[in-house]
Write a protein that holds these residues in place. Structure first.
Motif, short mmCIF file in Angstrom:
data_model
loop_
_atom_site.label_atom_id
_atom_site.label_comp_id
_atom_site.label_asym_id
_atom_site.label_seq_id
_atom_site.Cartn_x
_atom_site.Cartn_y
_atom_site.Cartn_z
N LYS A 93 -41.47 40.33 -29.54
CA LYS A 93 -42.91 40.27 -29.26
C LYS A 93 -43.41 41.58 -28.93
O LYS A 93 -44.46 42.17 -29.32
N ALA A 112 -31.65 35.07 -35.72
CA ALA A 112 -32.43 34.15 -35.88
C ALA A 112 -33.75 33.95 -34.99
O ALA A 112 -34.79 33.83 -35.43
N ALA A 113 -33.39 34.26 -33.62
CA ALA A 113 -34.56 34.12 -32.73
C ALA A 113 -35.34 35.04 -32.94
O ALA A 113 -36.72 34.99 -32.78
N SER A 157 -35.56 34.81 -45.34
CA SER A 157 -36.22 35.66 -43.79
C SER A 157 -37.42 35.93 -44.17
O SER A 157 -37.84 36.23 -45.19
N ASN A 208 -36.33 36.65 -35.84
CA ASN A 208 -36.77 36.10 -36.98
C ASN A 208 -37.90 35.35 -36.88
O ASN A 208 -39.11 35.44 -37.47
N GLU A 209 -37.76 34.49 -35.70
CA GLU A 209 -38.72 33.35 -35.37
C GLU A 209 -39.93 34.19 -34.80
O GLU A 209 -41.21 33.60 -35.29
N VAL A 210 -39.76 35.01 -34.07
CA VAL A 210 -41.10 35.77 -33.49
C VAL A 210 -41.56 36.78 -34.55
O VAL A 210 -42.85 36.82 -34.90
N TYR A 211 -40.97 37.44 -35.02
CA TYR A 211 -41.24 38.39 -36.24
C TYR A 211 -42.05 37.95 -37.36
O TYR A 211 -43.15 38.33 -37.71
N GLY A 212 -41.73 36.48 -37.66
CA GLY A 212 -42.61 36.16 -38.74
C GLY A 212 -43.88 35.84 -38.31
O GLY A 212 -44.69 35.66 -39.30
N THR A 213 -44.10 35.43 -37.30
CA THR A 213 -45.55 35.54 -36.72
C THR A 213 -46.41 36.71 -36.80
O THR A 213 -47.77 36.68 -37.03
N LYS A 258 -36.78 37.17 -27.95
CA LYS A 258 -38.04 36.68 -28.56
C LYS A 258 -39.18 37.42 -27.62
O LYS A 258 -40.09 38.16 -28.12
#
Length: 399
Positions: free
Chosen positions: A71, A105-106, A162, A108-113, A67
């Motif tokens: 970022k 998955a992790a 995604s 993707n969580e940051v990428y999506g922001t 993550k």
């Protein structure tokens, strides 16, 4: 325009000094040679961004998990895009090279922001990186202010599970996401062998192309990622059914994908133009080369040239990465010349290398042949289809 300290450090370490298009800052000032690529190159409406590692202000990989590194890598991409006069919201296409699929998955969580709405197309594969501590590398193609940016989505498809779009069109150019064997209508994976999966991937590509008012005849470049080179010929047989005449330029490499059920992922780029020509690279002695049924040596589309991944594996170069890089670049040079282009027009380069420990040796030869100011570039470790191949290089040129 503001450039973060972290980006400056990253670019000095990995991509050469900052400067405007076709100008390299710091030349002639007694500095050590920069790596032979730049953070970005602006060409027409497009901003080609080199592969960005998650380097912080000191030039070292930032501490932390995937993550934190995602970022930072995105921040470095954003700073390059902004330095070039663009905006992250206008990015059209992204490549993410992950060190391990378990971080997907992790990430993707940051990428999506970074893209809350209408994200760019994206291809994500597993590859080893230049710096062992890095967990990912991100390259991108952005758009200059005022350039058209349209999300392309087949009407009967669900949104991607995604954070990426299936297609982004800018003017006559369409970028397609890396597609796997998954139904767009319900987002369910579709099992099958390499033949079945390749056919479904291409059926999905056809739907996106049609939604953009295009067809396979408009595809100029393809990247095929397979998980096992033993499946290469079966993939080719299915792939050829989509491209009966003048197939696109192509590179095919072996990587890991985000789920073990997927055997192949294909990313395409298309250009709608009547000014399209397939280029057959000439031989070293100037005699005509031989066309391949699977790919064109290059496709010229208007003022752009899309060159296939080239290798330099011969009896004379077997086991010698420097010799293979030299031969590869010679073949690319002949292809560029045959299409009326030269190295100064190359804006984007991707280097697939089978052993990242050969990175320095590859760079030495690359620097000696490709003239500065260099194109944007990403370099990752992957497998190649040729058992004797040590490096494959794919480029895009623009006048």
């Amino acid at each position: 325009m503001r450039v973060t300290v972290a980006l400056v450090a990253a670019l000095l370490v990995f991509a050469g000094a900052l400067g405007p298009v076709r100008t390299l800052a710091g030349e002639g000032q007694g500095q050590k040679p920069s790596p032979p690529f730049r953070p970005f190159v602006v060409s027409g409406d497009f901003i080609h961004v080199s592969g960005m590692l998650p380097t912080g202000a000191t030039g070292a990989i930032v501490a932390g998990d995937i993550k934190a590194q995602t970022k930072q890598a995105l921040a470095n991409v954003a700073a390059a895009i902004e330095k070039a006069g663009g905006r992250m919201s206008d990015v059209a296409a992204v490549n993410v090279y992950l060190n391990q699929a378990s971080d997907f998955a992790a990430m993707n969580e940051v990428y999506g922001t970074a893209w809350p709405t209408d994200p760019p197309v994206r291809t994500t594969v597993v590859a080893n990186l230049v710096i062992p501590e890095a967990l990912l590398e991100i390259s991108a193609i952005g758009l200059r202010p005022g350039a058209e940016r349209v999300v392309v989505h087949p009407a009967d498809w669900q949104r991607s599970p995604s954070p990426y779009s299936y297609g982004i069109r800018s003017g006559n150019t369409l970028f397609l996401a890396g597609l796997v064997s998954r139904s767009g209508r319900d987002n369910k994976a579709v099992a099958g062998d390499i033949t079945a999966q390749t056919r479904l991937v291409l059926d999905n590509a056809r739907a996106i192309l049609q939604a953009a008012g295009m067809s396979f005849a408009d595809v100029v470049a393809a990247r095929v990622y397979i998980t096992d080179t033993k499946m290469f010929e079966e993939m080719n047989a299915a792939y050829r059914q989509a491209f009966s005449k003048d197939p696109p330029a192509r590179a095919t490499v072996r990587v890991g994908l985000m789920s073990p059920e997927y055997l192949v992922e294909i990313a395409l780029r298309a250009v709608k133009t009547t000014d399209r020509t397939a280029i057959v690279p000439p031989n070293a002695d100037g005699s005509p080369g031989r066309p391949s049924p699977n790919l064109s040596g290059a496709i010229r589309a208007g003022n752009r040239l899309f060159v296939s991944g080239m290798l330099g594996a011969t009896d004379a170069t077997r086991g010698n990465v420097g010799a293979q890089v030299r031969e590869t670049l010679a073949r690319i040079g002949r292809t560029l010349a045959a299409a009326g282009f030269g190295w100064p027009q190359v804006v984007e380069s991707t280097v697939f290398i089978t052993d990242i420990s050969n990175f320095a040796a590859m760079n030495d030869v690359y620097r000696s042949i490709v003239p500065a100011p260099w194109p944007a570039r990403a370099t990752v470790e992957t497998g190649l289809v040729s058992p004797d191949g040590l490096v494959e290089i794919m480029v895009v040129a623009s006048k």
